[in-house]
Design a protein around this motif. Structure first.
Motif, PDB file in Angstrom:
ATOM      1  N   GLU A  39       0.965  -1.162   0.187  1.00 17.48           N
ATOM      2  CA  GLU A  39       0.029   0.047   0.043  1.00 17.48           C
ATOM      3  C   GLU A  39       0.835   1.257   0.045  1.00 17.48           C
ATOM      4  N   PHE A  40       1.746   1.420   0.925  1.00 19.85           N
ATOM      5  CA  PHE A  40       2.744   2.414   0.851  1.00 19.85           C
ATOM      6  C   PHE A  40       3.531   2.781  -0.281  1.00 19.85           C
ATOM      7  N   LEU A  41       4.021   1.496  -0.974  1.00 18.77           N
ATOM      8  CA  LEU A  41       4.788   1.420  -1.993  1.00 18.77           C
ATOM      9  C   LEU A  41       3.893   2.019  -3.271  1.00 18.77           C
ATOM     10  N   ASN A  42       2.808   1.666  -3.336  1.00 18.05           N
ATOM     11  CA  ASN A  42       1.986   1.851  -4.536  1.00 18.05           C
ATOM     12  C   ASN A  42       1.513   3.396  -4.333  1.00 18.05           C
ATOM     13  N   GLU A  43       1.443   3.692  -3.186  1.00 17.35           N
ATOM     14  CA  GLU A  43       0.854   5.032  -2.840  1.00 17.35           C
ATOM     15  C   GLU A  43       2.091   6.305  -3.179  1.00 17.35           C
ATOM     16  N   ILE A  44       3.466   5.851  -3.045  1.00 20.81           N
ATOM     17  CA  ILE A  44       4.885   6.701  -3.295  1.00 20.81           C
ATOM     18  C   ILE A  44       4.912   6.520  -4.838  1.00 20.81           C
ATOM     19  N   VAL A  45       4.467   5.571  -5.430  1.00 15.34           N
ATOM     20  CA  VAL A  45       4.790   5.493  -6.884  1.00 15.34           C
ATOM     21  C   VAL A  45       3.628   6.396  -7.774  1.00 15.34           C
ATOM     22  N   ASP A  46       2.677   6.215  -6.864  1.00 14.61           N
ATOM     23  CA  ASP A  46       1.400   7.169  -7.656  1.00 14.61           C
ATOM     24  C   ASP A  46       1.876   8.490  -7.476  1.00 14.61           C
ATOM     25  N   LYS A  47       2.175   8.926  -6.270  1.00 17.94           N
ATOM     26  CA  LYS A  47       2.471  10.372  -6.163  1.00 17.94           C
ATOM     27  C   LYS A  47       3.561  10.854  -6.945  1.00 17.94           C
ATOM     28  N   LYS A  48       4.649   9.809  -6.969  1.00 15.33           N
ATOM     29  CA  LYS A  48       5.659  10.060  -7.891  1.00 15.33           C
ATOM     30  C   LYS A  48       5.362  10.463  -9.453  1.00 15.33           C
ATOM     31  N   ALA A  49       4.388   9.552  -9.783  1.00 16.73           N
ATOM     32  CA  ALA A  49       4.169   9.745 -11.151  1.00 16.73           C
ATOM     33  C   ALA A  49       3.193  10.903 -11.379  1.00 16.73           C
ATOM     34  N   ALA A  50       2.394  11.249 -10.573  1.00 16.54           N
ATOM     35  CA  ALA A  50       1.238  12.540 -10.523  1.00 16.54           C
ATOM     36  C   ALA A  50       2.148  13.798 -10.485  1.00 16.54           C
ATOM     37  N   VAL A  51       3.162  13.832  -9.497  1.00 16.52           N
ATOM     38  CA  VAL A  51       4.278  14.960  -9.514  1.00 16.52           C
ATOM     39  C   VAL A  51       4.983  15.210 -10.909  1.00 16.52           C
ATOM     40  N   ASP A  52       5.462  14.001 -11.204  1.00 12.07           N
ATOM     41  CA  ASP A  52       6.042  14.038 -12.618  1.00 12.07           C
ATOM     42  C   ASP A  52       5.224  14.622 -13.920  1.00 12.07           C
ATOM     43  N   ALA A  53       4.065  14.124 -13.794  1.00  8.80           N
ATOM     44  CA  ALA A  53       3.042  14.686 -14.871  1.00  8.80           C
ATOM     45  C   ALA A  53       2.797  16.073 -14.374  1.00  8.80           C
ATOM     46  N   GLU A  54       2.555  16.347 -13.406  1.00  6.57           N
ATOM     47  CA  GLU A  54       2.115  17.773 -13.002  1.00  6.57           C
ATOM     48  C   GLU A  54       3.307  18.677 -13.368  1.00  6.57           C
ATOM     49  N   MET A  55       4.690  18.387 -12.945  1.00  3.29           N
ATOM     50  CA  MET A  55       5.767  19.266 -13.291  1.00  3.29           C
ATOM     51  C   MET A  55       5.887  19.459 -14.914  1.00  3.29           C
ATOM     52  N   GLY A  56       5.643  18.244 -15.675  1.00  5.67           N
ATOM     53  CA  GLY A  56       5.906  18.504 -17.214  1.00  5.67           C
ATOM     54  C   GLY A  56       4.723  19.634 -17.675  1.00  5.67           C
ATOM     55  N   LYS A  57       3.343  19.568 -17.214  1.00  6.35           N
ATOM     56  CA  LYS A  57       2.541  20.548 -17.716  1.00  6.35           C
ATOM     57  C   LYS A  57       2.995  21.922 -17.333  1.00  6.35           C
ATOM     58  N   SER A  58       3.415  21.971 -15.962  1.00  2.78           N
ATOM     59  CA  SER A  58       3.712  23.248 -15.196  1.00  2.78           C
ATOM     60  C   SER A  58       4.842  23.665 -16.141  1.00  2.78           C
ATOM     61  N   ALA A  59       5.897  23.150 -16.398  1.00  2.00           N
ATOM     62  CA  ALA A  59       7.146  23.537 -16.981  1.00  2.00           C
ATOM     63  C   ALA A  59       6.701  23.894 -18.715  1.00  2.00           C
ATOM     64  N   GLY A  60       5.805  23.107 -19.207  1.00  2.00           N
ATOM     65  CA  GLY A  60       5.358  23.596 -20.590  1.00  2.00           C
ATOM     66  C   GLY A  60       4.403  24.967 -20.478  1.00  2.00           C
ATOM     67  N   ALA A  61       3.697  25.053 -19.435  1.00  2.00           N
ATOM     68  CA  ALA A  61       2.986  26.306 -19.428  1.00  2.00           C
ATOM     69  C   ALA A  61       4.009  27.446 -19.011  1.00  2.00           C
ATOM     70  N   THR A  62       5.037  27.401 -18.208  1.00  2.62           N
ATOM     71  CA  THR A  62       5.694  28.334 -18.046  1.00  2.62           C
ATOM     72  C   THR A  62       6.696  28.717 -18.927  1.00  2.62           C
ATOM     73  N   PHE A  63       6.893  27.685 -20.137  1.00  2.00           N
ATOM     74  CA  PHE A  63       7.960  28.143 -21.466  1.00  2.00           C
ATOM     75  C   PHE A  63       6.898  28.732 -22.205  1.00  2.00           C
ATOM     76  N   LEU A  64       5.520  28.438 -22.298  1.00  2.00           N
ATOM     77  CA  LEU A  64       4.630  29.101 -23.161  1.00  2.00           C
ATOM     78  C   LEU A  64       4.233  30.738 -22.534  1.00  2.00           C
ATOM     79  N   ALA A  65       4.277  30.640 -21.353  1.00  4.03           N
ATOM     80  CA  ALA A  65       4.113  32.156 -20.796  1.00  4.03           C
ATOM     81  C   ALA A  65       5.453  33.253 -21.188  1.00  4.03           C
ATOM     82  N   ALA A  66       6.511  32.570 -21.037  1.00  4.73           N
ATOM     83  CA  ALA A  66       7.594  33.183 -21.127  1.00  4.73           C
ATOM     84  C   ALA A  66       7.898  33.726 -22.752  1.00  4.73           C
ATOM     85  N   SER A  67       7.318  32.654 -23.428  1.00  7.72           N
ATOM     86  CA  SER A  67       7.446  32.785 -24.780  1.00  7.72           C
ATOM     87  C   SER A  67       6.499  33.894 -25.312  1.00  7.72           C
TER      88      SER A  67
END
Length: 146
Positions: A39-67
């Protein structure tokens, strides 16, 4: 006050490194095995994947706004969009776009810090059981959307 030999200076450590050392101390206690439950290992993997996905979206939006800021700095005066909507880019949108870009950059930075904390926890989980590349164990675990 005497200093313990070979003790690291906690004031010189980063916050994430101190967090890792604290988590390492928790792992060595009697309840440390609960961190290896599925349960703990699944939760930490899910959290890592969610943060990875959000960071990708946020970095893309940051680049777009700077452009967009760069584009609006190149355009001067009023520009007519569509059916007569006139916008003065230099005066109206620059402060707003600068604020949005700064907010997105802050969000991306905070997500990167979250990811570093999760990675530190995963490293400490692996070190506790003498596995140097503990992330490899999570390859077959589920990720959000699967």
């Amino acid at each position: 006050m005497s200093k313990i030999p070979d003790a690291p200076d906690l004031l010189k450590m980063s916050l994430i490194e101190r967090l890792g050392r604290s988590f390492d101390a928790l792992l060595r206690r009697e309840f440390g095995q609960r961190f290896y439950t599925p349960e703990f290992l699944n939760e930490i993997v899910d959290k890592k994947a969610a943060v990875d996905a959000e960071m990708g979206k946020s970095a893309g939006a940051t680049f777009l706004a700077a452009s967009l800021i760069t584009f609006f700095d190149l355009v001067s005066g009023k520009v007519t969009i569509g059916s007569g909507l006139s916008v003065d880019f230099s005066k109206d949108l620059s402060p707003i776009l600068s604020f949005v870009t700064a907010s997105l950059l802050l969000r991306t930075t905070l997500l990167m810090l979250d990811l570093q904390v999760i990675n530190q926890i995963m490293i400490r989980l692996g070190q506790n059981i003498n596995v140097n590349q503990f992330n490899i164990i999570f390859i077959n675990r589920k990720s959000p959307g699967n």
